[in-house]
Write a protein that holds these residues in place. Structure first.
Motif, PDB file in Angstrom:
ATOM      1  N   THR A  89     -63.302  17.995  18.403  1.00 14.75           N
ATOM      2  CA  THR A  89     -62.171  18.762  17.878  1.00 14.75           C
ATOM      3  C   THR A  89     -62.486  19.282  16.476  1.00 14.75           C
ATOM      4  OG1 THR A  89     -61.072  16.916  16.765  1.00 14.75           O
ATOM      5  CG2 THR A  89     -60.659  17.174  19.127  1.00 14.75           C
ATOM      6  N   ASN A  91     -60.355  18.533  14.046  1.00 15.15           N
ATOM      7  CA  ASN A  91     -59.633  17.611  13.167  1.00 15.15           C
ATOM      8  C   ASN A  91     -60.608  16.643  12.506  1.00 15.15           C
ATOM      9  OD1 ASN A  91     -57.230  18.792  13.913  1.00 15.15           O
ATOM     10  ND2 ASN A  91     -56.697  17.218  15.412  1.00 15.15           N
ATOM     11  N   ALA A  93     -60.844  13.435   9.549  1.00 14.39           N
ATOM     12  CA  ALA A  93     -60.261  12.484   8.598  1.00 14.39           C
ATOM     13  C   ALA A  93     -61.355  12.033   7.634  1.00 14.39           C
ATOM     14  CB  ALA A  93     -59.678  11.288   9.325  1.00 14.39           C
ATOM     15  N   PHE A 113     -58.453   6.821  13.894  1.00 15.35           N
ATOM     16  CA  PHE A 113     -58.705   8.260  13.966  1.00 15.35           C
ATOM     17  C   PHE A 113     -59.684   8.612  15.094  1.00 15.35           C
ATOM     18  CE2 PHE A 113     -57.022   8.064   9.630  1.00 15.35           C
ATOM     19  CZ  PHE A 113     -56.133   9.138   9.665  1.00 15.35           C
ATOM     20  N   LYS A 116     -58.030   9.018  18.264  1.00 18.21           N
ATOM     21  CA  LYS A 116     -57.270  10.269  18.345  1.00 18.21           C
ATOM     22  C   LYS A 116     -58.202  11.493  18.398  1.00 18.21           C
ATOM     23  CE  LYS A 116     -53.502  10.809  16.003  1.00 18.21           C
ATOM     24  NZ  LYS A 116     -52.550  10.876  17.138  1.00 18.21           N
ATOM     25  N   TYR A 118     -60.614  12.410  16.375  1.00 19.21           N
ATOM     26  CA  TYR A 118     -60.928  13.030  15.094  1.00 19.21           C
ATOM     27  C   TYR A 118     -62.410  12.862  14.783  1.00 19.21           C
ATOM     28  CZ  TYR A 118     -56.187  13.932  13.313  1.00 19.21           C
ATOM     29  OH  TYR A 118     -54.920  14.434  13.103  1.00 19.21           O
ATOM     30  N   TYR A 160     -62.653  23.081  10.046  1.00 15.52           N
ATOM     31  CA  TYR A 160     -62.053  21.750  10.031  1.00 15.52           C
ATOM     32  C   TYR A 160     -60.633  21.796   9.453  1.00 15.52           C
ATOM     33  CZ  TYR A 160     -66.164  18.882  11.176  1.00 15.52           C
ATOM     34  OH  TYR A 160     -67.220  18.266  11.800  1.00 15.52           O
ATOM     35  N   MET A 310     -50.917  18.452  11.387  1.00 11.50           N
ATOM     36  CA  MET A 310     -52.163  18.940  11.980  1.00 11.50           C
ATOM     37  C   MET A 310     -51.882  19.858  13.158  1.00 11.50           C
ATOM     38  SD  MET A 310     -54.433  17.487   9.998  1.00 11.50           S
ATOM     39  CE  MET A 310     -56.029  17.256  10.747  1.00 11.50           C
TER      40      MET A 310
END
Length: 311
Positions: A89, A91, A93, A113, A116, A118, A160, A310
């Protein structure tokens, strides 16, 4: 003339003695509180080990993934190290550990994370872990390093969408960084048990943990760090930095925190309008224990915040 000479010599002696006391006091405080080999750091590491044992944190989790070791050179010439785990993805962190620890402290947060989907970058602050540095930046110096980490990640992928998450000193780091000129890729800040001001935090620790007089000891210490290391602890203020930010924040703190008093979270949150902040106070949680003590409620608040920012 003889009397004048005696007076002058006496004044010079007092001045030299004062300078010696200043240097000795400053050096001792530095060694205890800020040095890479500080006594306080060892105490924190013992507390961290107790937490690990109590909550059966297994560091083998890190070995399940092929992390990419990243590095950069800070503005003042230090080699800093981070651990990057890519995902499919956009995303990302960026996760920042606390005082006296290293990236392994952040295992549970990294795991959250990763689950999920990330991408994650877990950094090691200056004077911690594998990163270089003689003394700890208490978030104030680390905020500038964090800006460089963000730039490095955006070189990998300019698309990102970034959330900054920190624990304890790491929380203060991300809050302090929020007041700098951040790229629009940064969507929000998660601050877990951060302190509002470095000088005030040391004042609390000196008084309640070390049982040392804060005046004049802490003032001498601050003059020493300003003159020797160009680091003014009074200026290292997360609240004033947050006031300059337009980002949304999730503030987390335990209501039984005995190391960074819970009042800090309200000072930090006061700098953010209601529409841009969420606050979660974990019942019965001591310092950095909000996640271990109630993981389901912690994750509920984090997920709610992430879903909001997000998009």
């Amino acid at each position: 003339m003889k009397i004048v000479s005696i007076v002058v010599l006496s004044l010079v002696g007092v001045l030299l003695l004062g300078m010696l006391l200043y240097l000795v006091t400053g050096a001792i405080c530095f060694r205890i509180a800020l040095s890479r080999r500080s006594t306080a750091k060892r105490v924190v590491n013992k507390t961290m080990k107790k937490t690990i044992d109590n909550y059966k944190i297994d560091f083998c989790w890190w070995d399940k993934f092929q992390f990419e070791n990243l590095s950069l050179i800070s503005k003042d010439g230090l080699k800093l190290v981070g651990h990057f785990l890519p995902n499919s993805t956009n995303n990302l962190a960026i996760i920042v550990h606390g005082y006296g620890a290293d990236y392994r402290e952040m295992q549970n947060y990294a795991k959250l994370f990763v689950e999920k989907n990330y991408n994650i970058l877990v950094v090691e602050n200056r004077a911690h872990g594998n990163s270089e540095g003689r003394f700890m930046g208490m978030g104030w110096l680390d905020k500038n390093d964090l800006l460089q980490w963000i730039s490095l990640c955006l070189e990998k992928n300019p698309n990102y969408k970034i959330v900054l998450m920190g624990l304890s000193m790491g929380a203060s780091t991300v809050c302090m960084a929020s007041g700098e000129k951040l790229p629009s890729n940064v969507k929000g800040i998660i601050s877990d048990c951060g302190y509002a001001n470095v000088f005030e935090q040391f004042k609390y620790v000196f008084r309640t943990k070390a049982h040392l007089p804060t005046w004049p000891l802490l003032n001498i210490f601050n003059v020493y760090t300003k003159s020797i290391y160009k680091f003014n602890m009074k200026e290292a203020d997360a609240v004033s930095q947050i006031k300059k930010s337009k980002l949304p924040f999730l503030f987390i703190h335990g209501d039984s925190d005995k190391f960074v008093p819970t009042e800090n979270v309200y000072k930090l949150a006061s700098a953010v309008p209601d529409e841009r902040k969420d606050i979660y106070i974990a019942k019965g949680a001591d310092h950095a224990m909000s996640y271990p003590i109630d993981p389901l409620e912690y994750e509920r608040h984090v997920n709610k915040f992430l879903n909001k920012i997000m998009k």
